[in-house]
Design a protein around this motif. Structure first.
Motif, PDB file in Angstrom:
ATOM      1  N   GLN A  78      -1.723  11.813 -23.269  1.00 40.06           N
ATOM      2  CA  GLN A  78      -0.628  10.958 -22.815  1.00 40.06           C
ATOM      3  C   GLN A  78      -0.442  11.095 -21.308  1.00 40.06           C
ATOM      4  O   GLN A  78      -0.214  10.112 -20.604  1.00 40.06           O
ATOM      5  CB  GLN A  78       0.673  11.319 -23.530  1.00 40.06           C
ATOM      6  CG  GLN A  78       1.857  10.463 -23.090  1.00 40.06           C
ATOM      7  CD  GLN A  78       3.098  10.764 -23.886  1.00 40.06           C
ATOM      8  OE1 GLN A  78       3.285  10.238 -24.969  1.00 40.06           O
ATOM      9  NE2 GLN A  78       3.953  11.647 -23.357  1.00 40.06           N
ATOM     10  N   ALA A  79      -0.552  12.309 -20.804  1.00 41.36           N
ATOM     11  CA  ALA A  79      -0.406  12.540 -19.367  1.00 41.36           C
ATOM     12  C   ALA A  79      -1.504  11.810 -18.592  1.00 41.36           C
ATOM     13  O   ALA A  79      -1.259  11.269 -17.505  1.00 41.36           O
ATOM     14  CB  ALA A  79      -0.437  14.039 -19.064  1.00 41.36           C
ATOM     15  N   ILE A  80      -2.719  11.787 -19.151  1.00 45.32           N
ATOM     16  CA  ILE A  80      -3.824  11.052 -18.508  1.00 45.32           C
ATOM     17  C   ILE A  80      -3.508   9.556 -18.468  1.00 45.32           C
ATOM     18  O   ILE A  80      -3.725   8.879 -17.451  1.00 45.32           O
ATOM     19  CB  ILE A  80      -5.143  11.320 -19.249  1.00 45.32           C
ATOM     20  CG1 ILE A  80      -5.621  12.761 -18.998  1.00 45.32           C
ATOM     21  CG2 ILE A  80      -6.229  10.324 -18.824  1.00 45.32           C
ATOM     22  CD1 ILE A  80      -6.817  13.178 -19.829  1.00 45.32           C
ATOM     23  N   ASP A  81      -2.984   9.037 -19.587  1.00 45.27           N
ATOM     24  CA  ASP A  81      -2.621   7.612 -19.623  1.00 45.27           C
ATOM     25  C   ASP A  81      -1.592   7.288 -18.544  1.00 45.27           C
ATOM     26  O   ASP A  81      -1.693   6.285 -17.842  1.00 45.27           O
ATOM     27  CB  ASP A  81      -2.056   7.242 -20.997  1.00 45.27           C
ATOM     28  CG  ASP A  81      -3.102   7.312 -22.096  1.00 45.27           C
ATOM     29  OD1 ASP A  81      -4.309   7.299 -21.768  1.00 45.27           O
ATOM     30  OD2 ASP A  81      -2.718   7.383 -23.287  1.00 45.27           O
ATOM     31  N   TYR A  82      -0.592   8.152 -18.410  1.00 48.11           N
ATOM     32  CA  TYR A  82       0.446   7.918 -17.406  1.00 48.11           C
ATOM     33  C   TYR A  82      -0.109   8.080 -16.000  1.00 48.11           C
ATOM     34  O   TYR A  82       0.281   7.360 -15.074  1.00 48.11           O
ATOM     35  CB  TYR A  82       1.617   8.888 -17.624  1.00 48.11           C
ATOM     36  CG  TYR A  82       2.425   8.610 -18.873  1.00 48.11           C
ATOM     37  CD1 TYR A  82       2.222   7.451 -19.625  1.00 48.11           C
ATOM     38  CD2 TYR A  82       3.398   9.494 -19.312  1.00 48.11           C
ATOM     39  CE1 TYR A  82       2.956   7.187 -20.770  1.00 48.11           C
ATOM     40  CE2 TYR A  82       4.154   9.246 -20.455  1.00 48.11           C
ATOM     41  CZ  TYR A  82       3.915   8.089 -21.181  1.00 48.11           C
ATOM     42  OH  TYR A  82       4.649   7.836 -22.306  1.00 48.11           O
ATOM     43  N   ALA A  83      -1.016   9.045 -15.819  1.00 46.48           N
ATOM     44  CA  ALA A  83      -1.632   9.235 -14.505  1.00 46.48           C
ATOM     45  C   ALA A  83      -2.421   7.998 -14.092  1.00 46.48           C
ATOM     46  O   ALA A  83      -2.407   7.594 -12.924  1.00 46.48           O
ATOM     47  CB  ALA A  83      -2.542  10.461 -14.527  1.00 46.48           C
ATOM     48  N   ASN A  84      -3.121   7.393 -15.055  1.00 45.42           N
ATOM     49  CA  ASN A  84      -3.845   6.159 -14.746  1.00 45.42           C
ATOM     50  C   ASN A  84      -2.888   5.059 -14.299  1.00 45.42           C
ATOM     51  O   ASN A  84      -3.189   4.304 -13.362  1.00 45.42           O
ATOM     52  CB  ASN A  84      -4.637   5.697 -15.977  1.00 45.42           C
ATOM     53  CG  ASN A  84      -5.984   6.377 -16.088  1.00 45.42           C
ATOM     54  OD1 ASN A  84      -6.719   6.472 -15.106  1.00 45.42           O
ATOM     55  ND2 ASN A  84      -6.318   6.873 -17.264  1.00 45.42           N
ATOM     56  N   ARG A  87      -1.863   5.727 -10.820  1.00 45.75           N
ATOM     57  CA  ARG A  87      -3.009   5.874  -9.902  1.00 45.75           C
ATOM     58  C   ARG A  87      -3.109   7.295  -9.352  1.00 45.75           C
ATOM     59  O   ARG A  87      -3.347   7.520  -8.167  1.00 45.75           O
ATOM     60  CB  ARG A  87      -2.927   4.860  -8.756  1.00 45.75           C
ATOM     61  CG  ARG A  87      -3.291   3.450  -9.167  1.00 45.75           C
ATOM     62  CD  ARG A  87      -3.522   2.573  -7.955  1.00 45.75           C
ATOM     63  NE  ARG A  87      -4.431   1.475  -8.251  1.00 45.75           N
ATOM     64  CZ  ARG A  87      -5.001   0.707  -7.338  1.00 45.75           C
ATOM     65  NH1 ARG A  87      -4.769   0.921  -6.064  1.00 45.75           N
ATOM     66  NH2 ARG A  87      -5.813  -0.269  -7.673  1.00 45.75           N
ATOM     67  N   VAL A  88      -2.897   8.247 -10.232  1.00 48.09           N
ATOM     68  CA  VAL A  88      -2.967   9.665  -9.871  1.00 48.09           C
ATOM     69  C   VAL A  88      -4.288  10.230 -10.381  1.00 48.09           C
ATOM     70  O   VAL A  88      -4.681   9.951 -11.516  1.00 48.09           O
ATOM     71  CB  VAL A  88      -1.777  10.427 -10.484  1.00 48.09           C
ATOM     72  CG1 VAL A  88      -1.993  11.925 -10.413  1.00 48.09           C
ATOM     73  CG2 VAL A  88      -0.490  10.049  -9.775  1.00 48.09           C
ATOM     74  N   ARG A  89      -4.937  11.039  -9.573  1.00 52.22           N
ATOM     75  CA  ARG A  89      -6.263  11.556  -9.942  1.00 52.22           C
ATOM     76  C   ARG A  89      -6.187  12.839 -10.765  1.00 52.22           C
ATOM     77  O   ARG A  89      -7.015  13.064 -11.655  1.00 52.22           O
ATOM     78  CB  ARG A  89      -7.077  11.816  -8.666  1.00 52.22           C
ATOM     79  CG  ARG A  89      -8.446  12.411  -8.931  1.00 52.22           C
ATOM     80  CD  ARG A  89      -9.236  12.586  -7.659  1.00 52.22           C
ATOM     81  NE  ARG A  89     -10.407  13.418  -7.877  1.00 52.22           N
ATOM     82  CZ  ARG A  89     -11.259  13.787  -6.926  1.00 52.22           C
ATOM     83  NH1 ARG A  89     -11.069  13.374  -5.684  1.00 52.22           N
ATOM     84  NH2 ARG A  89     -12.297  14.550  -7.213  1.00 52.22           N
ATOM     85  N   PHE A  90      -5.183  13.698 -10.519  1.00 50.55           N
ATOM     86  CA  PHE A  90      -5.176  15.028 -11.147  1.00 50.55           C
ATOM     87  C   PHE A  90      -4.019  15.168 -12.131  1.00 50.55           C
ATOM     88  O   PHE A  90      -2.888  14.765 -11.854  1.00 50.55           O
ATOM     89  CB  PHE A  90      -5.093  16.124 -10.082  1.00 50.55           C
ATOM     90  CG  PHE A  90      -6.301  16.174  -9.190  1.00 50.55           C
ATOM     91  CD1 PHE A  90      -7.467  16.795  -9.621  1.00 50.55           C
ATOM     92  CD2 PHE A  90      -6.296  15.551  -7.951  1.00 50.55           C
ATOM     93  CE1 PHE A  90      -8.596  16.826  -8.815  1.00 50.55           C
ATOM     94  CE2 PHE A  90      -7.420  15.574  -7.143  1.00 50.55           C
ATOM     95  CZ  PHE A  90      -8.573  16.208  -7.577  1.00 50.55           C
ATOM     96  N   VAL A  91      -4.338  15.773 -13.288  1.00 52.93           N
ATOM     97  CA  VAL A  91      -3.356  16.000 -14.340  1.00 52.93           C
ATOM     98  C   VAL A  91      -3.376  17.488 -14.692  1.00 52.93           C
ATOM     99  O   VAL A  91      -4.442  18.089 -14.847  1.00 52.93           O
ATOM    100  CB  VAL A  91      -3.683  15.161 -15.601  1.00 52.93           C
ATOM    101  CG1 VAL A  91      -2.751  15.546 -16.747  1.00 52.93           C
ATOM    102  CG2 VAL A  91      -3.559  13.679 -15.312  1.00 52.93           C
ATOM    103  N   TYR A  92      -2.171  18.060 -14.820  1.00 53.29           N
ATOM    104  CA  TYR A  92      -2.042  19.455 -15.242  1.00 53.29           C
ATOM    105  C   TYR A  92      -1.224  19.494 -16.520  1.00 53.29           C
ATOM    106  O   TYR A  92      -0.215  18.795 -16.651  1.00 53.29           O
ATOM    107  CB  TYR A  92      -1.364  20.288 -14.149  1.00 53.29           C
ATOM    108  CG  TYR A  92      -2.185  20.343 -12.882  1.00 53.29           C
ATOM    109  CD1 TYR A  92      -3.156  21.312 -12.696  1.00 53.29           C
ATOM    110  CD2 TYR A  92      -2.007  19.374 -11.891  1.00 53.29           C
ATOM    111  CE1 TYR A  92      -3.940  21.332 -11.543  1.00 53.29           C
ATOM    112  CE2 TYR A  92      -2.775  19.382 -10.738  1.00 53.29           C
ATOM    113  CZ  TYR A  92      -3.746  20.368 -10.575  1.00 53.29           C
ATOM    114  OH  TYR A  92      -4.530  20.375  -9.453  1.00 53.29           O
ATOM    115  N   SER A  93      -1.670  20.312 -17.466  1.00 52.33           N
ATOM    116  CA  SER A  93      -0.938  20.492 -18.721  1.00 52.33           C
ATOM    117  C   SER A  93      -0.800  21.992 -18.968  1.00 52.33           C
ATOM    118  O   SER A  93      -1.802  22.717 -18.920  1.00 52.33           O
ATOM    119  CB  SER A  93      -1.687  19.822 -19.884  1.00 52.33           C
ATOM    120  OG  SER A  93      -0.917  19.823 -21.051  1.00 52.33           O
TER     121      SER A  93
END
Length: 771
Positions: A78-84, A87-93
């Protein structure tokens, strides 16, 4: 037990501080959408990230927090979907104990010990950032009062100013109708004004900007948006030039024009040729798909004149065919925001489709039909032939009656017709059968109406006015008309162009209070475009060997000057065949199919619709007995109905399902029990009759008035359905039964309101538990 909040407070906050992330560089619980609109004024879940990390007005990363007891990457997808979306390249969980880093550009991830610092993270972005790009990013948006920008508007503006900063001369922004393209254009101009950017000597003067539209109404709407710079703007038209004794205005910074008004001047060179080639620094082209990139088009000559300027195209629908290749001229879009995104984010209104079929969709002329004009050239006429090859007023009359039967009388409606004459006939037929007496209830707005039509359109756009309520048109309203409270878009016109189809659908998508969805009423099968792979996607490049043939070979496009700029109105059909149908024909609507739209913008078939509901049901109740217990309690039933709405199934959709299963005489309870557990459906009548025979139940109430009231409630339920059993209906039922006030009714049940409510609930329990 620890929570996500504990993870944030005890682990993530200290870790971010240790990596030099200051409060000014991060936003906690960042909500960036409104949530999809659903029935009853509700909203779906809003998108938000636990942390949004940013620096120098650039989003750098999102951080998803999980409970300490959960797997650290549980919320990663879900965080990756929101990052897309952001337009954010990096996701941390992270669950606090472990932190996982994922890079969307490489598609790889790994566990890390420490978060990177803001400077380290910024360096990883490979996008070229110039000093000018950064300067333009740092200039705040111009926002007045309670005005706020949306996340995609910020991203679009930054994408455009970054491109300007990188020296790009051709820029394209593609955003769905109703998402605020003019607002975006204004913010771009505001930023370059504040930076005193220009092509000659940056910083020395403010830029000169030309805003090109194809119609006066679009130019005027843009001027209103640019009002904060009213002292700096002027409109180039004949009136302005005449005031200056034939000299074009130059004493401004923002110039508005409709391309036709400056392209031609009494067969002399156009006004635009009076300006030096390097006069403008930026040319903004609104609705640029309409011909800006066409070498044979009127706009191309203007763009060629000012070729040294930066050209920024704005469109909802880039073209790939019909001799217009928007991408060939501008290149790939710097930013794209689709209709699907706008609806799912809650910034645009969802829609449903009603596909209406009549027994005239195929017409074979008989000896009883009278040819009024022309001669027949074929034996069989299809629905797409009407008002092109053959004119049959009786069909238009049938469609007009069907429109009125399928809309609320005071819902604003646009009817798209084949041509201007068809729009006239449609207006006349609607006025023949309308229930509202006002003479302006239904009007035609086409280029032939001129100033009168524009004035009527302005009243239609006024959300405080109910009249005009229905507008018939052909081409004039396909683009740019901002009428936020349109509830119905009627298609009695064949649409072969995906660009045009998208624009027409966009007439209903604007958000308005109390508007949960709008309806597309389709009489020609035009909504089959929803199933085209081009719908709401990026068009593919054309095949080698030429462009596609125009989609409407029977029409000869001709520019029309209607006082509102030129537009392509369909020419009248070359071969006119007008027929009056024989009196023996029975004209009728044979089918109305309601289709609801999924999150990808595709209308669901009946089977898909049912399958989707069945998939949702196990999460709402586990057995038919549990469903029965829920449904027999008015409060629990309302909660269940609310959950169904959240899942995408409102009262109207459930009623549609009842019709699909020929269960109009049944309760929604029976439909749900059948779909979930294959339980046989009972009719409301049979359920009521079984309860009426239960003497023990009615015998517990000593007063005749009490028993009469309960029988009255059963009558209402049998006639109208479960809505009559809602708790909020009780006062109305008491009044309608003739029992008097709520106090009077309470006396019949022992003297206390609680006893009355208990009897009302017990009646329902018995109703759903009788064998």
């Amino acid at each position: 037990m620890s929570s996500e909040a504990d993870t944030r407070a005890n682990y993530i906050d200290p870790a971010l501080r240790a990596a030099s992330w200051q409060p000014s560089n991060l936003t906690r619980e960042h909500y960036f959408t409104d949530g999809r609109k659903i029935a009853g004024g509700g909203r779906g879940r809003r998108c938000f990230v636990d942390y949004l990390l940013h620096k120098d007005n650039r989003y750098l990363a999102v951080v998803e927090a999980k409970k300490e007891s959960e797997h650290p990457t549980k919320g990663l997808q879900q965080a990756i979907d929101y990052a897309n979306k952001l337009r954010v390249r990096f996701v941390y969980s992270s669950n606090g104990k472990q932190t996982y880093e994922f890079d969307l550009e490489t598609g790889k991830g790994n566990f890390i010990e420490f978060y990177p610092t803001p400077a380290e993270l910024e360096k990883r972005y490979t996008v070229e950032t110039t000093d000018l790009s950064q300067e333009l990013r740092n200039i705040p948006f111009h926002l007045e009062g309670a005005m706020q920008s949306r996340y995609y508007q910020e991203l679009a503006v930054h994408a455009a100013t970054d491109a300007i900063g990188q020296g790009k001369s051709r820029i394209l922004l593609t955003l769905a109708t109703g998402t605020g393209k003019t607002f975006i254009a204004f913010q771009i101009v505001h930023k370059i004004f504040q930076a005193r950017w220009n092509l000659d000597n940056p910083g020395s003067r403010r830029p000169r900007v030309l805003f090109l539209a194809d119609r006066n109404i679009l130019a005027d709407q843009a001027i209103n948006t640019f009002n904060p710079y009213e002292k700096d703007l002027i409109k180039i038209n004949g009136e302005e030039v005449r005031k200056r004794n034939g000299v074009v205005p130059t004493n401004a910074h923002i110039f508005f024009a409709i391309y036709h008004a400056i392209a031609e001047r009494e067969n002399i060179d156009g006004y635009y040729k009076s300006y030096p080639k390097d006069f403008f620094d930026l040319v903004l082209i609104d609705e640029c798909h309409r011909g800006a990139a066409n070498e044979a088009g009127s706009w191309r000559a203007i763009l060629d004149q000012f070729s040294s300027a930066v050209h920024l195209g704005l469109t909802a629908t880039p073209k790939r065919a019909d001799n217009v290749d928007t991408y060939e001229y501008f290149g790939q879009p710097a930013y794209v925001y689709s209709l699907k995104d706008g609806i799912n984010d809650g910034f645009l209104t969802p829609y449903r489709v009603k596909r209406v079929r009549t027994n005239l969709d195929e017409l074979v002329l008989t000896k009883d039909d009278v040819i009024v004009e022309g001669e027949s050239g074929q034996d069989l006429y299809q629905v797409e032939d009407y008002d092109r090859k053959i004119i049959v007023d009786e069909r238009t009359e049938l469609v007009a009656k069907a429109i009125l039967q399928n809309i609320n009388p005071l819902e604003k409606t646009i009817v798209f017709c084949e041509n201007q004459n068809h729009a006239l006939t449609m207006r006349d037929m609607i006025n023949k059968y309308k229930s509202i007496k006002d003479q302006y209830y239904c009007v035609r707005v086409t280029s032939d109406e001129g100033k009168v039509g524009r004035e009527l359109l302005e009243k239609f756009q006024d959300n405080d006015k109910d009249i005009p309520n229905i507008i018939t048109s052909s081409q004039m309203l396909t683009t740019g008309v901002d009428a936020r409270n349109v509830r119905n878009v009627v298609l009695d016109r064949t649409i072969g162009s995906m660009v045009e189809f998208k624009q027409i659908v966009g007439r209903g998508t604007r958000v308005f209070d109390g508007k949960d969805y709008f309806t597309i009423l389709d009489f020609r099968g035009a909504t089959n475009n929803f199933y085209d792979e081009e719908w709401d996607g990026e068009p593919e490049a054309p095949e080698q060997g030429g462009t596609r043939e125009p989609t409407s070979p029977l029409y000869t496009p001709k520019p029309i000057e209607d006082g509102d700029g030129p537009m392509l109105e369909p020419a009248e059909p070359r071969a006119r065949l007008k027929v009056k149908l024989g009196k023996g024909r029975e004209l009728k609507v044979i089918d109305i199919e309601t289709r609801y739209i999924d999150e990808n913008g595709k209308p669901l078939t009946i089977q898909e619709f049912v399958e989707r509901l069945i998939q949702q049901l196990p999460g709402l109740f586990k057995s038919v007995d549990e469903l029965r217990d829920i449904w027999s309690d008015p409060d629990l039933r309302e909660q269940l109905l609310a959950k169904l709405v959240q899942a995408g199934f409102d009262e109207e959709q459930l009623s549609t399902l009842r019709r699909m299963f020929e269960a109009d005489d049944c309760d929604i309870f029976d439909l749900l029990a059948f779909l979930a557990f294959e339980q046989p459906m009972a009719t409301r009548k049979s359920r009521v009759e079984a309860l009426r025979a239960n003497n023990a139940f009615f015998g517990q109430y000593q007063q005749e008035k009490a028993r009469q009231f309960l029988h009255f409630v059963l009558n209402r339920y049998e006639q109208s359905g479960v809505t009559e059993l809602a708790r909020e209906r009780l006062p109305t039922l008491i009044e309608l039964s003739g029992l008097g006030t709520t106090k009077d009714a309470s006396m019949a049940f022992g003297g206390k309101p609680a006893q009355l409510l208990a009897a009302f609930k017990q009646l329902q329990h018995q109703l759903y538990h009788v064998s």
